[in-house]
Design a protein around this motif. Sequence first.
Motif, PDB file in Angstrom:
ATOM      1  N   ALA A  83       0.832  -1.208   0.000  1.00 57.78           N
ATOM      2  CA  ALA A  83       0.000   0.000   0.000  1.00 57.78           C
ATOM      3  C   ALA A  83       0.861   1.250   0.000  1.00 57.78           C
ATOM      4  CB  ALA A  83      -0.929  -0.025   1.217  1.00 57.78           C
ATOM      5  N   SER A  84       1.946   1.224   0.749  1.00 52.89           N
ATOM      6  CA  SER A  84       2.855   2.378   0.745  1.00 52.89           C
ATOM      7  C   SER A  84       3.476   2.577  -0.629  1.00 52.89           C
ATOM      8  CB  SER A  84       3.949   2.184   1.799  1.00 52.89           C
ATOM      9  OG  SER A  84       3.398   2.046   3.086  1.00 52.89           O
ATOM     10  N   GLU A  85       3.813   1.474  -1.292  1.00 49.77           N
ATOM     11  CA  GLU A  85       4.379   1.574  -2.637  1.00 49.77           C
ATOM     12  C   GLU A  85       3.370   2.147  -3.620  1.00 49.77           C
ATOM     13  OE1 GLU A  85       7.479   1.029  -5.494  1.00 49.77           O
ATOM     14  OE2 GLU A  85       7.447   0.997  -3.302  1.00 49.77           O
ATOM     15  N   VAL A  86       2.109   1.730  -3.497  1.00 55.01           N
ATOM     16  CA  VAL A  86       1.061   2.263  -4.369  1.00 55.01           C
ATOM     17  C   VAL A  86       0.912   3.767  -4.171  1.00 55.01           C
ATOM     18  CG1 VAL A  86      -1.408   2.204  -4.883  1.00 55.01           C
ATOM     19  CG2 VAL A  86      -0.166   0.068  -4.515  1.00 55.01           C
ATOM     20  N   CYS A  87       0.923   4.195  -2.926  1.00 63.01           N
ATOM     21  CA  CYS A  87       0.821   5.629  -2.635  1.00 63.01           C
ATOM     22  C   CYS A  87       2.032   6.387  -3.168  1.00 63.01           C
ATOM     23  CB  CYS A  87       0.684   5.854  -1.136  1.00 63.01           C
ATOM     24  SG  CYS A  87      -0.856   5.248  -0.436  1.00 63.01           S
ATOM     25  N   LYS A  88       3.206   5.781  -3.041  1.00 58.85           N
ATOM     26  CA  LYS A  88       4.428   6.430  -3.493  1.00 58.85           C
ATOM     27  C   LYS A  88       4.417   6.633  -5.001  1.00 58.85           C
ATOM     28  CE  LYS A  88       9.466   5.914  -3.313  1.00 58.85           C
ATOM     29  NZ  LYS A  88      10.587   5.051  -2.846  1.00 58.85           N
ATOM     30  N   LEU A  89       3.823   5.685  -5.728  1.00 50.40           N
ATOM     31  CA  LEU A  89       3.782   5.763  -7.187  1.00 50.40           C
ATOM     32  C   LEU A  89       2.584   6.552  -7.706  1.00 50.40           C
ATOM     33  CD1 LEU A  89       4.812   2.090  -8.018  1.00 50.40           C
ATOM     34  CD2 LEU A  89       6.225   4.137  -8.220  1.00 50.40           C
ATOM     35  N   GLY A  90       1.831   7.150  -6.809  1.00 45.05           N
ATOM     36  CA  GLY A  90       0.710   7.987  -7.231  1.00 45.05           C
ATOM     37  C   GLY A  90      -0.579   7.251  -7.464  1.00 45.05           C
ATOM     38  N   GLY A  91      -0.686   6.028  -6.982  1.00 41.63           N
ATOM     39  CA  GLY A  91      -1.912   5.266  -7.190  1.00 41.63           C
ATOM     40  C   GLY A  91      -3.098   5.830  -6.446  1.00 41.63           C
ATOM     41  N   MET A  92      -2.866   6.381  -5.267  1.00 41.28           N
ATOM     42  CA  MET A  92      -3.977   6.910  -4.479  1.00 41.28           C
ATOM     43  C   MET A  92      -4.618   8.107  -5.167  1.00 41.28           C
ATOM     44  SD  MET A  92      -4.043   7.989  -0.463  1.00 41.28           S
ATOM     45  CE  MET A  92      -3.064   9.473  -0.723  1.00 41.28           C
ATOM     46  N   SER A  93      -3.814   8.976  -5.750  1.00 40.82           N
ATOM     47  CA  SER A  93      -4.369  10.141  -6.433  1.00 40.82           C
ATOM     48  C   SER A  93      -5.168   9.730  -7.665  1.00 40.82           C
ATOM     49  CB  SER A  93      -3.241  11.097  -6.826  1.00 40.82           C
ATOM     50  OG  SER A  93      -2.303  10.447  -7.671  1.00 40.82           O
ATOM     51  N   VAL A  94      -4.699   8.690  -8.365  1.00 33.32           N
ATOM     52  CA  VAL A  94      -5.446   8.218  -9.538  1.00 33.32           C
ATOM     53  C   VAL A  94      -6.785   7.635  -9.113  1.00 33.32           C
ATOM     54  CG1 VAL A  94      -5.400   6.660 -11.512  1.00 33.32           C
ATOM     55  CG2 VAL A  94      -3.296   7.773 -10.769  1.00 33.32           C
ATOM     56  N   ASP A 153       1.494  11.778  11.068  1.00 32.04           N
ATOM     57  CA  ASP A 153       0.445  12.750  10.761  1.00 32.04           C
ATOM     58  C   ASP A 153       1.083  13.929  10.039  1.00 32.04           C
ATOM     59  OD1 ASP A 153      -1.705  14.432  10.605  1.00 32.04           O
ATOM     60  OD2 ASP A 153      -1.726  14.927  12.750  1.00 32.04           O
ATOM     61  N   ALA A 154       0.843  13.985   8.712  1.00 27.20           N
ATOM     62  CA  ALA A 154       1.415  15.060   7.908  1.00 27.20           C
ATOM     63  C   ALA A 154       0.442  16.212   7.720  1.00 27.20           C
ATOM     64  CB  ALA A 154       1.831  14.515   6.541  1.00 27.20           C
ATOM     65  N   GLY A 155      -0.678  16.178   8.423  1.00 26.44           N
ATOM     66  CA  GLY A 155      -1.667  17.239   8.277  1.00 26.44           C
ATOM     67  C   GLY A 155      -2.688  16.917   7.203  1.00 26.44           C
ATOM     68  N   GLN A 156      -3.694  17.768   7.108  1.00 24.62           N
ATOM     69  CA  GLN A 156      -4.744  17.565   6.121  1.00 24.62           C
ATOM     70  C   GLN A 156      -4.175  17.739   4.710  1.00 24.62           C
ATOM     71  OE1 GLN A 156      -7.948  16.691   6.999  1.00 24.62           O
ATOM     72  NE2 GLN A 156      -8.363  16.389   4.817  1.00 24.62           N
ATOM     73  N   LEU A 157      -4.433  16.737   3.857  1.00 22.94           N
ATOM     74  CA  LEU A 157      -3.913  16.762   2.498  1.00 22.94           C
ATOM     75  C   LEU A 157      -4.761  17.699   1.643  1.00 22.94           C
ATOM     76  CD1 LEU A 157      -1.696  15.393   0.776  1.00 22.94           C
ATOM     77  CD2 LEU A 157      -3.430  13.754   0.036  1.00 22.94           C
ATOM     78  N   ARG A 158      -4.131  18.648   1.016  1.00 22.55           N
ATOM     79  CA  ARG A 158      -4.846  19.603   0.188  1.00 22.55           C
ATOM     80  C   ARG A 158      -5.230  18.967  -1.147  1.00 22.55           C
ATOM     81  NH1 ARG A 158      -1.206  25.133   0.910  1.00 22.55           N
ATOM     82  NH2 ARG A 158      -1.510  25.360   3.186  1.00 22.55           N
ATOM     83  N   PRO A 159      -6.329  19.421  -1.744  1.00 22.00           N
ATOM     84  CA  PRO A 159      -6.738  18.873  -3.053  1.00 22.00           C
ATOM     85  C   PRO A 159      -5.666  19.107  -4.107  1.00 22.00           C
ATOM     86  CG  PRO A 159      -8.529  20.129  -2.053  1.00 22.00           C
ATOM     87  CD  PRO A 159      -7.318  20.379  -1.209  1.00 22.00           C
ATOM     88  N   GLY A 160      -5.344  18.056  -4.856  1.00 21.02           N
ATOM     89  CA  GLY A 160      -4.348  18.159  -5.916  1.00 21.02           C
ATOM     90  C   GLY A 160      -2.930  17.934  -5.482  1.00 21.02           C
ATOM     91  N   SER A 161      -2.681  17.853  -4.173  1.00 19.53           N
ATOM     92  CA  SER A 161      -1.315  17.627  -3.683  1.00 19.53           C
ATOM     93  C   SER A 161      -1.063  16.137  -3.513  1.00 19.53           C
ATOM     94  CB  SER A 161      -1.093  18.353  -2.353  1.00 19.53           C
ATOM     95  OG  SER A 161      -2.024  17.906  -1.384  1.00 19.53           O
ATOM     96  N   GLN A 162       0.189  15.737  -3.591  1.00 20.98           N
ATOM     97  CA  GLN A 162       0.567  14.335  -3.506  1.00 20.98           C
ATOM     98  C   GLN A 162       0.979  13.977  -2.091  1.00 20.98           C
ATOM     99  OE1 GLN A 162       3.707  13.262  -6.157  1.00 20.98           O
ATOM    100  NE2 GLN A 162       3.611  11.067  -5.682  1.00 20.98           N
ATOM    101  N   PHE A 163       0.576  12.797  -1.683  1.00 21.40           N
ATOM    102  CA  PHE A 163       0.926  12.313  -0.353  1.00 21.40           C
ATOM    103  C   PHE A 163       2.341  11.743  -0.402  1.00 21.40           C
ATOM    104  CE2 PHE A 163       1.095   8.995   2.897  1.00 21.40           C
ATOM    105  CZ  PHE A 163       0.758   9.738   4.015  1.00 21.40           C
ATOM    106  N   LEU A 164       3.230  12.286   0.427  1.00 25.65           N
ATOM    107  CA  LEU A 164       4.631  11.881   0.426  1.00 25.65           C
ATOM    108  C   LEU A 164       4.889  10.815   1.474  1.00 25.65           C
ATOM    109  CD1 LEU A 164       6.341  15.394   0.107  1.00 25.65           C
ATOM    110  CD2 LEU A 164       5.676  13.817  -1.718  1.00 25.65           C
ATOM    111  N   SER A 165       5.969  10.096   1.275  1.00 24.28           N
ATOM    112  CA  SER A 165       6.364   9.076   2.238  1.00 24.28           C
ATOM    113  C   SER A 165       7.119   9.722   3.393  1.00 24.28           C
ATOM    114  CB  SER A 165       7.234   8.023   1.557  1.00 24.28           C
ATOM    115  OG  SER A 165       8.443   8.606   1.112  1.00 24.28           O
ATOM    116  N   LEU A 166       7.273   8.956   4.488  1.00 20.25           N
ATOM    117  CA  LEU A 166       7.988   9.462   5.650  1.00 20.25           C
ATOM    118  C   LEU A 166       9.440   9.775   5.301  1.00 20.25           C
ATOM    119  CD1 LEU A 166       8.049  10.072   8.683  1.00 20.25           C
ATOM    120  CD2 LEU A 166       8.574   7.635   9.067  1.00 20.25           C
ATOM    121  N   GLU A 167      10.037   8.974   4.453  1.00 19.31           N
ATOM    122  CA  GLU A 167      11.420   9.206   4.044  1.00 19.31           C
ATOM    123  C   GLU A 167      11.551  10.538   3.317  1.00 19.31           C
ATOM    124  OE1 GLU A 167      14.959   6.932   1.508  1.00 19.31           O
ATOM    125  OE2 GLU A 167      12.966   6.017   1.743  1.00 19.31           O
TER     126      GLU A 167
END
Length: 874
Positions: A551-562, A611-625
Amino acid sequence: MVDSKRSLDLARSHLLSRERALTSSRDTARSHLSSRGTDMGKKVKKDEKPPPDDVAYFHSYKVRLELLRRNACMAVSVMTAHPEVRKKLRKNEEAIPAMITLLAPEEDTVVHEFCALGLSQMAIEFSSKAVIFENNGIEPLVKCLSSSDPDVQKNAIETLAQLLLDYQTRAAIKDADGLSPMLELLKSEFSIIQKLALLALDRASQDADNRGALRELEAMSKLVDFVAHPEWNDLHVMAVMVLANLLEDHESLELVKETGTLKRLVALITDQPPPEEEAKGGGGKGGKAEKGGSRAAKKSAKDGKKSSEEKEESVPGEAIIPTLPDVKMCAAKAIARSARSAENRKILHEQEAEKMLIHLLAHESTEVQTAAAQALGIMSENLLTKDSIREWEGVQPLVKLLNSDNGDVKEAASLALANLTANNSTNCHDISNFGGIDALIHTLADAREEAVANAACCLTNMATEEALRSDAQNKHIVVKLIEPLKSKNTNVQSKCSLAVAAFVCDVDSRSDFRNNGGIEYLITLLHSGNDEVRRNSSWAIAVCAVDEQTASEVCKLGGMSVLQEIQVSGTRRNPFADVALQNLLNSNLSAKYSLTGALSSTNIILDGFYDAGQLRPGSQFLSLEDYCKQELHDKRPVLLVNAKPESAPKESQSQADAEMAKDSSKTSVSGKSSRTGRETKAKSKAQKEKEEKQREEEIQAQLQREAENQSTTDNKPFEMPCDSNLCQYLEEITEKIQPLQTTREQVIALAQYVSDHMGGPIEKGELANFSYELPISQIRYEMKSNVVPIGKIKTGIHIHRALLFKVLADRIAVGCTLNRGDYNLACNEVMLPDSDDTPGAPKFPPKTFVVDLVHCPGKLLRADSPEAAQYQQL
């Protein structure tokens, strides 16, 4: 121009021959008259009687007109072979009607022959077809089929074959009673007439009404009899094509079932004796077996005249001549066409058509194998047929065909296996026993895209059996499925995505798929414009997303935004994408909290949550690294949960440091000794150069070791900052709060504990004066990072206390939620039963309470009360 010249020469030769015949007849008549007018040189009185009948025939106007019309028909018909002549005749509106008029019964046979020839040439163009139909040319052409002249029959049936390309003619041929004469022409002695008759029947049988009329004329029995004639084997393909059209109707199959015609056809195609012969054995007389044997031995079989002695001597089935491969191929295709209907599949199964198809799988012709496998694939949609093919040992030949070098054969065999394994576990195990899994996995790398799609579908069906799925996983099927995902074929993409979803159901398979880069291609397929590809790829991601690392890999590759884009789309949204996004968020709680701002009581926070805060529309969720690598900024910090103890320094690193120190000391000692030597003893120039070279080598070796250590430090895996305070918190609550008797007591004690470690209670209205930002900034400065462990924060407000409360509650099995609000507000909700423990008191369902962690720590506020609403607001 050459064709036109040849046509004119041919017409001129016909006219000259006719003129010579007419001149010869005229000269004979004149000599006859002169001999009658004189007698031995004597003058004879002039005879006033009318001339004889034969002389009147040649001189009559009627005869001359008939000859002229005949010759004109011959000339025009021959010239119609040229396109320019046909073009001129089409412009003349009276040309085609005149030809049709000359087909009247009272006209001469030669006129019929050449008029039909001209119409056959004219009927090549569609416009001429329409003119012939509009001028009622069908009926006279049908009458010409019964002519005694074979040339007339040939030209008439050729014209009708051309006209039957038009749907109007196909509908009118039945009303003109043209089907029966066509069937009679199958008995002609001329193969060209038989061929044209079959061509016309093939086109006529494309109409449903015509097929019904042909059934009444027993056309199927006649066609099977035609196929039984080995001397007409060059026309058997066309006969089977007509049968294929007829067998599309359910009524036709019912008829052949009652008459046994289908079994006769199957016997002919498989080169076996017909059913009647098998029943009669060797002692029958007058049956079809005797006819078949004598027919192959005698050329006079056309006339059907055989002596009774020959019938008695013939042995049933001894002279069976194999049908041609093309005939077998067309017969298999006919079965496939008929099997497209569920009712027809049932009848074909009752007639054991599968046996014929399985028999054809062993034929040496690849075209026959392909047609038979395709037919088996279509018939396998019938549940009973799947079992019959297995019982008649049809699975093993299909598995062998997967190793064929012919792409068509491989595609057809894979299709048949895919249909055989659908909802049939016995067939799945049978295929596995014959080595089908290896063959199917090998087919995934085939260049034939449809074969790849069929193989993936078959493997997906087999994955429903746990033993077969494990066997395929051991053979690295997950890795083999990655390459087909790169295909541009939507069918391959869809089937392979579904296969991925079927096989990545365990941790090891998901790890292999992730490590080999398969996640990237699944995310790419989410952008597909094909609905099925998007659905199947979403389902594959939904299965992969149950694993936290995946799941982290999917998020890292932009799958969640798609997936978010698909979810809000009005045309691309599908339930599978919703499930994939939900599973993705449930496996990556950090992303879920940033995206939705809420965690349920079933979402257990583990080490690595941030907790990176509320994700703004159109922004990408980044990994902890990624957050840890960012430079310091003035935005809100990222809160980290990591209760893992700090790892001890590696022994190898300490050894490397010791070696480095040893080498450096050795270098310094050698330098000192060399200096001492220079002071006490003079050395030669060669010795000095040798010592300098040795020192340079030692310095280079030391620099190389330092570079290697630096690269090792850069390449080592990312490690999260350790939180020793949180580890201490967990030990304390496990010792003091977890042993409490009731959940209510645990919640109250835990709330007070969190408040005490986050700066204590804050009076209402004094929140703005509570200093918490400066201490957190100092922590960030000390750590040189924007990521702050939650345990290091000693002065926190709602958002910090609610997160710490959720983390600690999850570790002692106290269910609570975490809900983010606006302006750094957050709260926790718990469900607790009534506190009244009086025996006999009524029990009500648990109620939801908001836990006060700021103003009055440990106070439980009813979720629907004004106090709870006020607590969640500034």
